[in-house]
Motif scaffolding. Structure first.
Motif, PDB file in Angstrom:
ATOM      1  N   GLN A 341       0.816  -1.215   0.000  1.00 31.63           N
ATOM      2  CA  GLN A 341       0.000   0.000   0.000  1.00 31.63           C
ATOM      3  C   GLN A 341       0.851   1.268   0.000  1.00 31.63           C
ATOM      4  OE1 GLN A 341      -0.605  -2.644   1.939  1.00 31.63           O
ATOM      5  NE2 GLN A 341      -2.520  -3.342   0.977  1.00 31.63           N
ATOM      6  N   ASP A 342       2.137   1.142   0.408  1.00 33.69           N
ATOM      7  CA  ASP A 342       3.031   2.298   0.415  1.00 33.69           C
ATOM      8  C   ASP A 342       3.675   2.550  -0.943  1.00 33.69           C
ATOM      9  OD1 ASP A 342       2.458   2.597   3.068  1.00 33.69           O
ATOM     10  OD2 ASP A 342       4.379   1.868   3.812  1.00 33.69           O
ATOM     11  N   ALA A 343       3.488   1.635  -1.884  1.00 31.80           N
ATOM     12  CA  ALA A 343       4.127   1.788  -3.196  1.00 31.80           C
ATOM     13  C   ALA A 343       3.624   3.035  -3.908  1.00 31.80           C
ATOM     14  CB  ALA A 343       3.860   0.559  -4.052  1.00 31.80           C
ATOM     15  N   ILE A 344       4.541   3.740  -4.557  1.00 33.41           N
ATOM     16  CA  ILE A 344       4.173   4.870  -5.412  1.00 33.41           C
ATOM     17  C   ILE A 344       4.084   4.335  -6.837  1.00 33.41           C
ATOM     18  CG2 ILE A 344       4.795   7.162  -6.213  1.00 33.41           C
ATOM     19  CD1 ILE A 344       4.205   7.049  -3.253  1.00 33.41           C
ATOM     20  N   THR A 345       2.900   4.369  -7.398  1.00 38.07           N
ATOM     21  CA  THR A 345       2.698   3.764  -8.702  1.00 38.07           C
ATOM     22  C   THR A 345       1.610   4.513  -9.462  1.00 38.07           C
ATOM     23  OG1 THR A 345       2.256   1.650  -9.820  1.00 38.07           O
ATOM     24  CG2 THR A 345       0.991   2.101  -7.826  1.00 38.07           C
ATOM     25  N   ARG A 346       1.386   4.112 -10.693  1.00 39.33           N
ATOM     26  CA  ARG A 346       0.291   4.638 -11.507  1.00 39.33           C
ATOM     27  C   ARG A 346      -0.639   3.491 -11.837  1.00 39.33           C
ATOM     28  NH1 ARG A 346       3.571   6.127 -16.334  1.00 39.33           N
ATOM     29  NH2 ARG A 346       1.720   7.083 -17.236  1.00 39.33           N
ATOM     30  N   TYR A 347      -1.902   3.808 -12.038  1.00 35.12           N
ATOM     31  CA  TYR A 347      -2.906   2.798 -12.340  1.00 35.12           C
ATOM     32  C   TYR A 347      -3.496   3.020 -13.733  1.00 35.12           C
ATOM     33  CZ  TYR A 347      -3.670   0.304  -7.885  1.00 35.12           C
ATOM     34  OH  TYR A 347      -3.556  -0.507  -6.786  1.00 35.12           O
ATOM     35  N   ALA A 348      -3.845   1.920 -14.363  1.00 31.88           N
ATOM     36  CA  ALA A 348      -4.672   1.954 -15.565  1.00 31.88           C
ATOM     37  C   ALA A 348      -5.930   1.158 -15.254  1.00 31.88           C
ATOM     38  CB  ALA A 348      -3.931   1.339 -16.746  1.00 31.88           C
ATOM     39  N   LEU A 349      -7.087   1.772 -15.432  1.00 32.87           N
ATOM     40  CA  LEU A 349      -8.358   1.138 -15.096  1.00 32.87           C
ATOM     41  C   LEU A 349      -9.246   1.038 -16.328  1.00 32.87           C
ATOM     42  CD1 LEU A 349      -7.529   3.213 -12.583  1.00 32.87           C
ATOM     43  CD2 LEU A 349      -9.653   2.347 -11.644  1.00 32.87           C
ATOM     44  N   ALA A 350     -10.012  -0.031 -16.387  1.00 33.44           N
ATOM     45  CA  ALA A 350     -11.058  -0.180 -17.393  1.00 33.44           C
ATOM     46  C   ALA A 350     -12.380  -0.328 -16.660  1.00 33.44           C
ATOM     47  CB  ALA A 350     -10.795  -1.383 -18.275  1.00 33.44           C
ATOM     48  N   LEU A 351     -13.351   0.539 -16.974  1.00 30.00           N
ATOM     49  CA  LEU A 351     -14.642   0.539 -16.306  1.00 30.00           C
ATOM     50  C   LEU A 351     -15.762   0.423 -17.334  1.00 30.00           C
ATOM     51  CD1 LEU A 351     -12.648   2.904 -14.985  1.00 30.00           C
ATOM     52  CD2 LEU A 351     -14.563   3.198 -13.449  1.00 30.00           C
ATOM     53  N   ASP A 352     -16.790  -0.311 -16.987  1.00 29.43           N
ATOM     54  CA  ASP A 352     -18.029  -0.274 -17.754  1.00 29.43           C
ATOM     55  C   ASP A 352     -18.957   0.732 -17.076  1.00 29.43           C
ATOM     56  OD1 ASP A 352     -17.281  -2.132 -19.641  1.00 29.43           O
ATOM     57  OD2 ASP A 352     -18.076  -3.837 -18.520  1.00 29.43           O
ATOM     58  N   VAL A 353     -19.398   1.723 -17.832  1.00 25.64           N
ATOM     59  CA  VAL A 353     -20.175   2.816 -17.252  1.00 25.64           C
ATOM     60  C   VAL A 353     -21.403   3.109 -18.116  1.00 25.64           C
ATOM     61  CG1 VAL A 353     -18.076   3.850 -16.287  1.00 25.64           C
ATOM     62  CG2 VAL A 353     -18.918   4.621 -18.519  1.00 25.64           C
ATOM     63  N   ALA A 354     -22.323   3.838 -17.520  1.00 23.73           N
ATOM     64  CA  ALA A 354     -23.494   4.305 -18.271  1.00 23.73           C
ATOM     65  C   ALA A 354     -23.053   5.364 -19.275  1.00 23.73           C
ATOM     66  CB  ALA A 354     -24.528   4.880 -17.312  1.00 23.73           C
ATOM     67  N   ASP A 355     -23.564   5.270 -20.481  1.00 24.94           N
ATOM     68  CA  ASP A 355     -23.229   6.250 -21.520  1.00 24.94           C
ATOM     69  C   ASP A 355     -24.254   7.382 -21.444  1.00 24.94           C
ATOM     70  OD1 ASP A 355     -22.223   7.576 -23.650  1.00 24.94           O
ATOM     71  OD2 ASP A 355     -22.710   6.061 -25.152  1.00 24.94           O
ATOM     72  N   ALA A 356     -24.006   8.301 -20.501  1.00 32.26           N
ATOM     73  CA  ALA A 356     -24.976   9.369 -20.222  1.00 32.26           C
ATOM     74  C   ALA A 356     -24.236  10.639 -19.829  1.00 32.26           C
ATOM     75  CB  ALA A 356     -25.916   8.934 -19.100  1.00 32.26           C
ATOM     76  N   PRO A 357     -24.880  11.797 -19.962  1.00 33.75           N
ATOM     77  CA  PRO A 357     -24.250  13.061 -19.575  1.00 33.75           C
ATOM     78  C   PRO A 357     -23.888  13.067 -18.088  1.00 33.75           C
ATOM     79  CG  PRO A 357     -26.201  13.465 -20.901  1.00 33.75           C
ATOM     80  CD  PRO A 357     -26.214  12.008 -20.567  1.00 33.75           C
ATOM     81  N   GLY A 358     -22.731  13.655 -17.760  1.00 33.42           N
ATOM     82  CA  GLY A 358     -22.327  13.833 -16.372  1.00 33.42           C
ATOM     83  C   GLY A 358     -21.569  12.674 -15.762  1.00 33.42           C
ATOM     84  N   VAL A 359     -21.489  11.531 -16.463  1.00 28.91           N
ATOM     85  CA  VAL A 359     -20.810  10.355 -15.902  1.00 28.91           C
ATOM     86  C   VAL A 359     -19.326  10.630 -15.704  1.00 28.91           C
ATOM     87  CG1 VAL A 359     -20.124   7.973 -16.368  1.00 28.91           C
ATOM     88  CG2 VAL A 359     -22.482   8.699 -16.779  1.00 28.91           C
ATOM     89  N   LEU A 360     -18.669  11.169 -16.724  1.00 24.21           N
ATOM     90  CA  LEU A 360     -17.231  11.424 -16.613  1.00 24.21           C
ATOM     91  C   LEU A 360     -16.931  12.401 -15.481  1.00 24.21           C
ATOM     92  CD1 LEU A 360     -16.147  11.690 -20.368  1.00 24.21           C
ATOM     93  CD2 LEU A 360     -16.262   9.690 -18.895  1.00 24.21           C
ATOM     94  N   ALA A 361     -17.778  13.416 -15.334  1.00 22.30           N
ATOM     95  CA  ALA A 361     -17.557  14.410 -14.277  1.00 22.30           C
ATOM     96  C   ALA A 361     -17.679  13.780 -12.895  1.00 22.30           C
ATOM     97  CB  ALA A 361     -18.555  15.552 -14.429  1.00 22.30           C
ATOM     98  N   ARG A 362     -18.662  12.905 -12.712  1.00 23.04           N
ATOM     99  CA  ARG A 362     -18.840  12.253 -11.407  1.00 23.04           C
ATOM    100  C   ARG A 362     -17.647  11.363 -11.061  1.00 23.04           C
ATOM    101  NH1 ARG A 362     -24.509   9.401 -10.651  1.00 23.04           N
ATOM    102  NH2 ARG A 362     -23.534   9.063  -8.611  1.00 23.04           N
TER     103      ARG A 362
END
Length: 426
Positions: A341-362
């Motif tokens: 948990q102390d590691a300094i790293t970067r993440y790449a995530l893949a998410l399935d999301v609703a294709d609707a206005p405001g999703v990216l902002a949330r």
């Protein structure tokens, strides 16, 4: 007068048979380099009736390991596993016989005890073959860089998984199909879990950390993830971002201690490790004064691994003749092993999301609330009002990144997180 050193070989499998071949075929060359005639005095196997080929005289084959060890000056252990290998190595070291081994699992669990036993009895325990096959990496860490400060070691140390991931990248195949091919080619055991679940690489990571940082570490201190969750979609997304997925062993030191981890990792195709194909291994070292170094070569196979064994054997013979064994030296005060948990790293995530206005902002707001900065975000449209979102973060502690992922997963606009992978390099 020629001095003869008797060599007991414990195990005559793929690597052991090659060691016996080199000992018999290259005897004159080995004598010139070591200063002694290296005589194969016994070959210990379970099945003494099996044909061992032309380089192992039948009269040397035995099942009596104790007698073989007691009659030897140098012992080569290539049996693998914890027992009886541990008992045999301890017997040899207690007698003052130097030991060469490729037993990564044993060393990752009992290494510091065995190093201490060797030093106590004026013997050596050498294990270059335990980490990266033919690649000379342990001796450079312990000797060539002894006057420098190594800060990080990162490498591909399991040829089987590299073959699988490389094949997926080049051909777009899925994991199960490539695993079946790897098994047919002999790259995977009948039970492939040690390779594909990352345990083999984790044992090697513990050994790399021990040699790089001079403190004893064990496999249970290495955060370990395998490649079984890597999908063809992950590989395709990496390709689209000009990246490649590799199973990396990463050990790094900070003022607080040492972090050790093994996991699938995204790296830029411009990184030297990205060019490591097939069943090859490579280890990337960062040191304060030397800068960046890379060691590359065959990571497995009888002859390449036997080369590493014989290098250790010749050095052990030289030191025995000189009366100056070189035991593995560890710091008097152990260095702390830090939680992942102390590691300094970067993440790449893949998410399935609703294709609707405001999703990216949330979603972006959740990242901001947890102090995690987003480097890149890309949305791919799906059918039925759904979309795939791929996010790459800037560097942060894994603790903060994990908390962010957990919070994102609770959003009602997120139907699932299909992939979470670390990113190394630029």
């Amino acid at each position: 007068m020629t001095i003869t050193l008797k060599v007991a070989l414990l195990g005559a499998g793929t690597v052991g048979a090659e060691v016996a071949r080199i000992l018999t075929q290259d005897a004159a060359q080995l004598q010139a380099r070591s200063g002694a005639a290296l005589e194969l005095s016994a070959v210990v196997v379970r099945d003494t009736a099996a044909d061992r080929g032309p380089h192992i005289p039948r009269e040397l084959v035995s099942s009596d390991a104790e007698a073989a060890i007691d009659g030897a000056d140098l012992v080569i252990e290539l049996m693998g596993g914890l027992e009886p290998a541990s008992t045999y190595i301890r017997r040899a070291l207690s007698r003052g016989a130097s030991v060469v081994t490729g037993n990564k699992a044993l060393l990752a669990e009992q290494g510091p005890e065995l190093f201490a036993l060797a030093a106590e009895n004026g013997a050596e325990l050498s294990f270059e073959a335990a980490v990266a096959g033919a690649i000379p990496i342990l001796r450079p860490l312990a000797e060539s860089l002894a006057g420098d400060t190594v800060t990080k070691v990162m490498g591909i140390v399991n040829g089987s998984t590299n073959f699988i991931l490389d094949k997926m990248d080049r051909e777009g195949a899925d994991l199960e199909a490539v695993m079946a091919e790897a098994s047919a080619l002999g790259y995977l055991e009948a039970d492939p879990s040690a390779d594909v679940e990352g345990h083999d690489a984790a044992a090697k990571a513990a050994l790399l950390a021990t040699l790089a940082f001079g403190s004893g570490f064990s496999i249970d201190q290495v955060h370990t993830e395998g490649i079984t969750a890597v999908t063809a979609a992950d590989v395709e997304a990496a390709r689209a971002a000009d990246q490649v997925i590799k199973l990396l062993a990463v050990v790094e030191r900070s003022e607080a201690g040492v972090l050790m981890r093994v996991h699938p990792t995204l790296i830029s195709r411009e990184h030297p490790l990205a060019a490591v194909h097939g069943a090859f291994n490579a280890v990337f070292v960062e040191a304060q004064n030397a800068g960046e170094l890379m060691f590359y070569g065959p990571g497995a196979g009888g002859a390449p691994t036997a080369s590493a064994v014989m290098g250790d054997l010749v050095m052990a013979a030289r030191h025995r003749l000189a009366g100056s064994a070189e035991p593995t030296r560890l710091a008097a005060e152990p260095i702390a092993a830090l939680p992942v948990q102390d590691a300094i790293t970067r993440y790449a995530l893949a998410l399935d999301v609703a294709d609707a206005p405001g999703v990216l902002a949330r979603i972006a707001q959740v990242f901001a609330d947890h102090g995690v900065s987003i480097e890149a975000m890309r949305q791919n449209g799906h059918l039925d009002g759904a979309a795939e979102l791929r996010i790459i973060t800037h560097a942060g502690t894994q603790r903060a990144l994990d908390a962010t992922v957990a919070a994102v997963n609770k959003l009602d606009v997120v139907t699932g997180i299909t992939s979470v992978m670390r990113v190394e390099g630029n």
